[in-house]
Design a protein around this motif. Structure first.
Motif, PDB file in Angstrom:
ATOM      1  N   CYS A 121       4.564  -1.882  14.512  1.00  0.00           N
ATOM      2  CA  CYS A 121       3.921  -1.857  13.204  1.00  0.00           C
ATOM      3  C   CYS A 121       2.645  -2.689  13.303  1.00  0.00           C
ATOM      4  O   CYS A 121       2.707  -3.889  13.568  1.00  0.00           O
ATOM      5  CB  CYS A 121       4.859  -2.425  12.142  1.00  0.00           C
TER       6      CYS A 121
ATOM      7  N   VAL B 230      -0.394  -4.602  11.744  1.00  0.00           N
ATOM      8  CA  VAL B 230      -0.612  -5.273  10.454  1.00  0.00           C
ATOM      9  C   VAL B 230      -1.904  -6.078  10.450  1.00  0.00           C
ATOM     10  O   VAL B 230      -2.394  -6.494  11.492  1.00  0.00           O
ATOM     11  CB  VAL B 230       0.580  -6.198  10.095  1.00  0.00           C
TER      12      VAL B 230
ATOM     13  N   VAL C 229      -0.031  -3.218   5.915  1.00  0.00           N
ATOM     14  CA  VAL C 229       0.398  -2.388   7.031  1.00  0.00           C
ATOM     15  C   VAL C 229      -0.743  -1.417   7.339  1.00  0.00           C
ATOM     16  O   VAL C 229      -1.291  -0.791   6.429  1.00  0.00           O
ATOM     17  CB  VAL C 229       1.679  -1.595   6.681  1.00  0.00           C
TER      18      VAL C 229
ATOM     19  N   ASP D 228       2.585   2.281  11.031  1.00  0.00           N
ATOM     20  CA  ASP D 228       3.965   2.045  11.461  1.00  0.00           C
ATOM     21  C   ASP D 228       4.408   3.237  12.304  1.00  0.00           C
ATOM     22  O   ASP D 228       4.344   4.381  11.841  1.00  0.00           O
ATOM     23  CB  ASP D 228       4.886   1.871  10.257  1.00  0.00           C
ATOM     24  N   SER D 229       4.825   2.991  13.526  1.00  0.00           N
ATOM     25  CA  SER D 229       5.149   4.074  14.458  1.00  0.00           C
ATOM     26  C   SER D 229       6.324   4.928  14.004  1.00  0.00           C
ATOM     27  O   SER D 229       6.434   6.085  14.403  1.00  0.00           O
ATOM     28  CB  SER D 229       5.434   3.508  15.856  1.00  0.00           C
TER      29      SER D 229
ATOM     30  N   ARG E 142       8.159   4.022   8.531  1.00  0.00           N
ATOM     31  CA  ARG E 142       8.961   3.289   7.547  1.00  0.00           C
ATOM     32  C   ARG E 142       8.099   2.692   6.460  1.00  0.00           C
ATOM     33  O   ARG E 142       8.521   2.552   5.319  1.00  0.00           O
ATOM     34  CB  ARG E 142       9.752   2.158   8.239  1.00  0.00           C
TER      35      ARG E 142
ATOM     36  N   SER F  27       8.998  -9.272   7.931  1.00  0.00           N
ATOM     37  CA  SER F  27       9.929  -8.984   9.023  1.00  0.00           C
ATOM     38  C   SER F  27      11.229  -9.750   8.840  1.00  0.00           C
ATOM     39  O   SER F  27      11.346 -10.639   7.997  1.00  0.00           O
ATOM     40  CB  SER F  27       9.303  -9.373  10.365  1.00  0.00           C
TER      41      SER F  27
ATOM     42  N   THR G  17      11.589  -4.175  16.004  1.00  0.00           N
ATOM     43  CA  THR G  17      10.173  -3.829  15.861  1.00  0.00           C
ATOM     44  C   THR G  17       9.297  -4.897  16.498  1.00  0.00           C
ATOM     45  O   THR G  17       9.630  -6.071  16.477  1.00  0.00           O
ATOM     46  CB  THR G  17       9.798  -3.721  14.362  1.00  0.00           C
TER      47      THR G  17
ATOM     48  N   TYR H 108       5.598  -6.330  15.818  1.00  0.00           N
ATOM     49  CA  TYR H 108       4.480  -6.341  14.869  1.00  0.00           C
ATOM     50  C   TYR H 108       3.224  -6.720  15.627  1.00  0.00           C
ATOM     51  O   TYR H 108       3.199  -7.733  16.331  1.00  0.00           O
ATOM     52  CB  TYR H 108       4.754  -7.331  13.727  1.00  0.00           C
TER      53      TYR H 108
END
Length: 132
Positions: A42, A44, A77, A80-81, A84, A93, A109, A111
């Motif tokens: 993810c 960010v 964000v 997100d792969s 979600r 998280s 995950t 980040y």
């Protein structure tokens, strides 16, 4: 009970300013794929690494589970792969399991910390009091 002041301090109070990834998003994703092959990621921005204020007993319990007394909050964000989280959403998280200059890993995950962010301490109760 968590106060509005505690939450405001976490989001907007002074913290240690730290640099995240300054290169391209694509290069950061490629680095994450090499470092954590197959793991969800993810990307960010406007992120806060949170050092949790916990007791010595709580630190030991976390260590026994392979967890750090730390978590991550991001105001934005980017990608997100797993789909979600949608772009521009915020995310918090779970406990971390590892951390580097540009990546904060949880059990599920990694980040990817794009651009500058900050590091701040906060109580466990404060951090886990807000939900989507």
């Amino acid at each position: 009970m968590v106060t509005l002041e505690e939450i405001s301090q976490l989001f907007y109070g002074a913290g240690e300013q730290i640099s995240g990834w300054q290169g391209t998003q694509e290069d950061l994703i490629a680095l994450a794929a090499m470092t954590f092959p197959g793991k969800a990621f993810c990307v960010v921005r406007q992120w806060i690494l949170i050092d949790l204020t916990v007791t010595c007993d709580e630190v030991e319990k976390l260590k026994n589970f392979g967890l750090l007394p730390a978590t991550l909050y991001a105001h934005e964000v980017v990608l997100d792969s797993k789909g979600r989280f949608q772009p521009s959403m915020w995310v918090r998280s779970n406990f971390g399991v590892s951390s580097t200059d540009y990546m904060f890993e949880t059990k599920s995950t990694v980040y990817l910390l794009l651009g500058d962010g900050s590091r701040k301490p906060a109580a466990l109760s404060t951090v886990f009091s807000f939900r989507a």
